[in-house]
Design a protein around this motif. Structure first.
Motif, PDB file in Angstrom:
ATOM      1  N   GLY A   1       0.799  -1.218   0.000  1.00  9.01           N
ATOM      2  CA  GLY A   1       0.000   0.000   0.000  1.00  9.01           C
ATOM      3  C   GLY A   1       0.831   1.268   0.000  1.00  9.01           C
ATOM      4  O   GLY A   1       0.413   2.299   0.547  1.00  9.01           O
TER       5      GLY A   1
ATOM      6  N   ARG B   1       2.566   4.730  -1.243  1.00 12.62           N
ATOM      7  CA  ARG B   1       2.268   5.846  -2.142  1.00 12.62           C
ATOM      8  C   ARG B   1       3.532   6.423  -2.774  1.00 12.62           C
ATOM      9  O   ARG B   1       3.469   7.220  -3.703  1.00 12.62           O
ATOM     10  CB  ARG B   1       1.528   6.944  -1.382  1.00 12.62           C
TER      11      ARG B   1
ATOM     12  N   THR C   1      -3.671   0.375  -5.629  1.00 10.97           N
ATOM     13  CA  THR C   1      -2.919   1.290  -4.775  1.00 10.97           C
ATOM     14  C   THR C   1      -2.332   2.394  -5.646  1.00 10.97           C
ATOM     15  O   THR C   1      -1.640   2.113  -6.626  1.00 10.97           O
ATOM     16  CB  THR C   1      -1.778   0.553  -4.048  1.00 10.97           C
TER      17      THR C   1
END
Length: 594
Positions: A107, A109, A130
Motif C-alpha cells: 500500500g 504511495r 494502490t
C-alpha cells in the motif's frame, strides 16, 4: 567476547552510531567515487527524511525501494525509518505484475528507484489499485519523477525530525521482506525493530562486529541475508559497507576491498573452489603444483579432524603451520580474503567437500541456517567449533524444537510479526504456542548442533518408497563438476534418479578456450561431445559419493542459462522446482523413455 546490545529501535541506534563515530567511513563504492562518513550519512538521512515527509510520508506508511546495491539504498531506507515509515525493497528482476502484487500488499504511495527500473515501476503502478503518487529517481530526472537532489532540498512544514525518529517504537514494523517465492505469489514478512535487535544481539555474540570492520554489500537488499548482514548490522555497529551494484564483479573487487566479514551462497564458494583448482591444474612448475596439492591435503585433513572433534596430531600441526605460511596466506591475499575474520555460507546447504576445502584454505566459513520469517539466522556454527554437515547451534534468542514429523520449529523474539495482510497464512506458520513451523526437516544432536535434511515439501520419494534429499544429490553433483551451473535431481515416484543440468557461463567459456572451441556459449556447448564427456565424468564421480538409490542414471544438458530471479531460480539461486518440472516436462520424460 560479549556481543552488542542495540538500542530499542534502529532510529535510536543509527543516531547513536553517528554521534559516536562521526568521522569513520560508513558507506562507499569499490572505486572510491562515493565515500560517506557517519556524519555525512546522518546529514543526508535528515534531508531525505524531511523530503519524504514533504511528500506526505508519515508514521505507519510504507516506502518502496527498487535499487541496485548502492549507497542511496542505505540512505533512503534509513531516512524512511526516521519518518516512522516502513521501507521495503524490491528484487530488481521482478516483472511489473509481480511488483504490482507487492504494491497492492504494501500500500505504498511513494517508491524510490533507478531510471533503469522506471518502466517496470510505472507498469506496476498502473496495474494496482494502490495509487503510487510519487516516484523518486536517484540517478536522473526523467519526466514525471522527483530527483533525489530535489527531494533533499524540500522542506516539510511542521515536520520535527528528532521528534519523528524518537517516536518510533520497538514493536513498529522495521521492514517487509517479500519472500522470493519458489511457489506461488510472494508473502510479505513483517519484521519489527525488536525482532531484528534480537537477531543482531544473538549473532554478535558469536561473531562480534565493530566499527573497524567492513563488508561488501552485493546480494540483493530485498533478501533478508543482505539486509541483516550489511544494512542493519552496520547501523548497530558502525561497520563500513562497500556497495557493489553488479554482483558478477564481486570476485574481481575483493582484492581492493579486502572485507573482514564475508557471506556467500554455496554457489559462490563452489566457484571459488573451482577457480583455485583450475589455477592449480594450470600451474607449470611441478614443484609449486606438488606443494599446493600437499598443502590442501594437509588443510583438509586438519579441518576434518577438528570438525569431528578429534585431536590433531603434532606432526599434522607442524605441517599445517608450513602450509599456512607458504601456501594458504598467499592464496587468501591474492583473493582479497586475507582480512576475513568471519565468513558465512547460507541460503542453501553447502556440499561438505566444498566446505572442507574452504576451511582448509584458512577461511573461518560458518554454515548458518535461517529464513526471512525469523529475521535471518537462527543457527550458526561458532568459528571455534565448526562441524561440517551441520548448520551449527541456536543463537541465544532462538528456541528450537523438532516436531513429531521431523519438522524444525523455532520460537523467540526474532520471529516475525506475521505475513502482511494475511492472517490465515500467519496462523498456518505460527501455532498457538508461538512456534514457527519452518518447513525444514532436521535433527538436533546432543551438543545442540542442527542438521537440515531437506525442505519438508521437497523430499523425493521414489517408486519403491525410498526418501531422498534432492538438494544433497544436487550439491554433490555440482562439487564434482565445476562446469555445472545448476543441477536438478528428478526422481519423485520414479524408478531412478535423473538430472537436468545447465552450464556455468564462466566455466563453460574457460572450457571452450582450453579445448579450442570457437563458440563458448552454453547453447552451443550443451551438445558438444567434449562437454558431455566432462559432465559424464563428474556425474560418475558424484555417484561414488551417493547411495545407490540416489545415484544419477541419466542426465541432459540444457542449452539455457538460468539467471537469478528468472523462471527457474530465485534471486539467491534457489530452485523453483515446480516451474522447472513443468517447463522441462518433455526433456524429463525423454530421460525415462529413451
Amino acid at each position: 567476547m560479549p556481543g552488542i546490545t542495540p538500542l530499542p529501535t534502529f532510529t535510536a541506534t543509527f543516531q547513536d552510531t553517528v554521534a559516536k563515530h562521526p568521522h569513520n567511513l560508513a558507506l562507499s563504492t569499490p572505486d572510491g567515487s562515493v565515500r560517506l562518513t557517519w556524519r555525512q550519512y546522518g546529514q543526508r538521512v535528515q534531508r531525505i527524511a524531511t523530503g519524504l515527509a514533504a511528500l506526505g510520508v508519515t508514521r505507519g506508511e510504507t516506502v518502496g525501494i527498487m535499487l541496485t546495491n548502492r549507497p542511496e539504498f542505505h540512505l533512503v531506507d534509513t531516512a524512511a525509518l526516521h519518518t516512522g515509515a516502513t521501507p521495503f525493497s524490491i528484487y530488481n528482476t521482478l516483472a511489473p505484475e509481480q511488483i504490482a502484487h507487492l504494491f497492492g500488499n504494501a500500500g505504498n504511495r511513494v517508491v524510490v528507484c533507478e531510471e533503469q527500473f522506471l518502466d517496470q515501476i510505472r507498469k506496476a503502478a498502473d496495474a494496482t489499485e494502490t495509487k503510487v503518487e510519487h516516484i523518486v529517481c536517484v540517478d536522473g530526472r526523467p519526466p514525471g519523477t522527483i530527483s533525489l537532489e530535489d527531494l533533499e532540498s524540500r522542506s516539510a512544514e511542521g515536520f520535527d525530525f528528532e521528534a519523528s525518529w524518537r517516536a518510533v517504537e520497538p514493536t513498529d514494523v522495521l521492514t517487509i521482506i517479500y519472500t522470493s517465492g519458489t511457489t506461488g505469489p510472494s508473502k510479505g514478512v513483517e519484521l519489527t525493530h525488536a525482532g531484528m535487535n534480537a537477531e543482531i544481539e544473538g549473532m554478535s555474540a558469536v561473531a562480534p562486529v565493530t566499527v573497524e570492520d567492513s563488508v561488501i554489500s552485493y546480494l540483493p537488499d530485498a533478501h533478508i541475508a543482505n539486509r541483516w548482514g550489511a544494512h542493519y548490522t552496520s547501523l548497530a555497529t558502525g561497520m563500513h559497507i562497500v556497495t557493489l551494484a553488479d554482483m558478477k564483479q564481486m570476485i574481481s573487487v575483493l582484492p581492493s576491498v579486502r572485507p573482514t566479514f564475508f557471506g556467500a551462497v554455496p554457489q559462490v564458494w563452489y566457484k571459488l573452489k573451482a577457480g583455485i583448482e583450475a589455477q592449480l591444474a594450470a600451474e607449470k612448475s611441478p614443484v609449486k603444483k606438488r606443494l599446493a596439492t600437499w598443502a590442501f591435503d594437509v588443510g583438509k585433513r586438519r579441518a576434518r579432524l577438528m570438525s569431528d572433534r578429534k585431536p590433531v596430531p603434532v606432526t599434522l600441526k607442524a605441517q599445517h603451520a608450513i602450509a599456512e605460511k607458504v601456501v594458504f596466506s598467499a592464496v587468501r591475499a591474492k583473493l582479497g580474503l586475507d582480512r576475513v575474520k568471519f565468513a558465512a555460507t547460507g541460503a542453501a546447504a553447502i556440499d561438505p567437500q566444498a566446505l572442507e576445502f574452504v576451511l582448509a584454505l584458512g577461511l573461518p566459513c560458518c554454515e548458518i541456517w535461517g529464513m526471512s520469517e525469523i529475521s535471518c539466522a537462527a543457527t550458526v556454527n561458532p568459528p571455534d567449533g565448526i562441524r561440517i554437515g551441520t548448520v551449527g547451534k541456536a543463537i541465544a534468542p532462538a528456541e528450537l524444537r523438532i516436531a513429531d514429523d521431523g519438522e524444525l520449529l523455532v520460537r523467540g523474539p526474532l520471529v516475525m510479526k506475521g505475513y502482511r495482510n494475511d492472517p490465515e497464512k500467519t496462523a498456518e506458520a505460527i501455532d498457538a504456542d508461538g512456534w514457527l513451523h519452518t518447513g525444514d526437516i532436521a535433527s538436533i544432536d546432543g551438543d545442540g548442533y542442527v542438521r537440515i535434511v531437506d525442505r519438508k515439501k521437497e523430499l523425493m520419494i521414489n517408486a519403491s518408497g525410498k526418501n531422498m534429499s534432492p538438494s544433497n544429490i544436487e550439491g554433490t553433483i555440482k562439487v564434482s563438476c565445476p562446469l555445472i551451473g545448476s543441477a536438478v535431481a528428478i526422481g519423485d515416484d520414479r524408478p531412478f534418479v535423473v538430472a537436468l543440468i545447465t552450464l556455468d557461463p564462466d566455466a563453460a567459456a574457460a572450457f571452450a578456450s582450453a579445448h579450442g572451441l570457437t563458440d563458448a556459449s552454453p547453447a552451443a556447448l550443451a551438445d558438444d561431445p567434449a562437454v558431455h564427456d566432462a559432465i559424464d565424468a563428474g556425474i560418475k564421480e558424484a555417484n561414488t559419493k551417493l547411495a545407490r538409490v540416489e545415484q544419477i542414471k541419466k542426465f541432459v544438458v540444457l542449452p539455457d542459462v538460468w539467471e537469478p530471479g528468472g523462471d527457474e531460480v530465485t534471486p539467491t539461486m534457489k530452485l523453483k522446482r515446480k516451474p522447472i518440472a513443468s517447463k522441462y516436462a518433455e526433456q524429463i520424460e525423454a530421460l525415462y523413455t529413451r
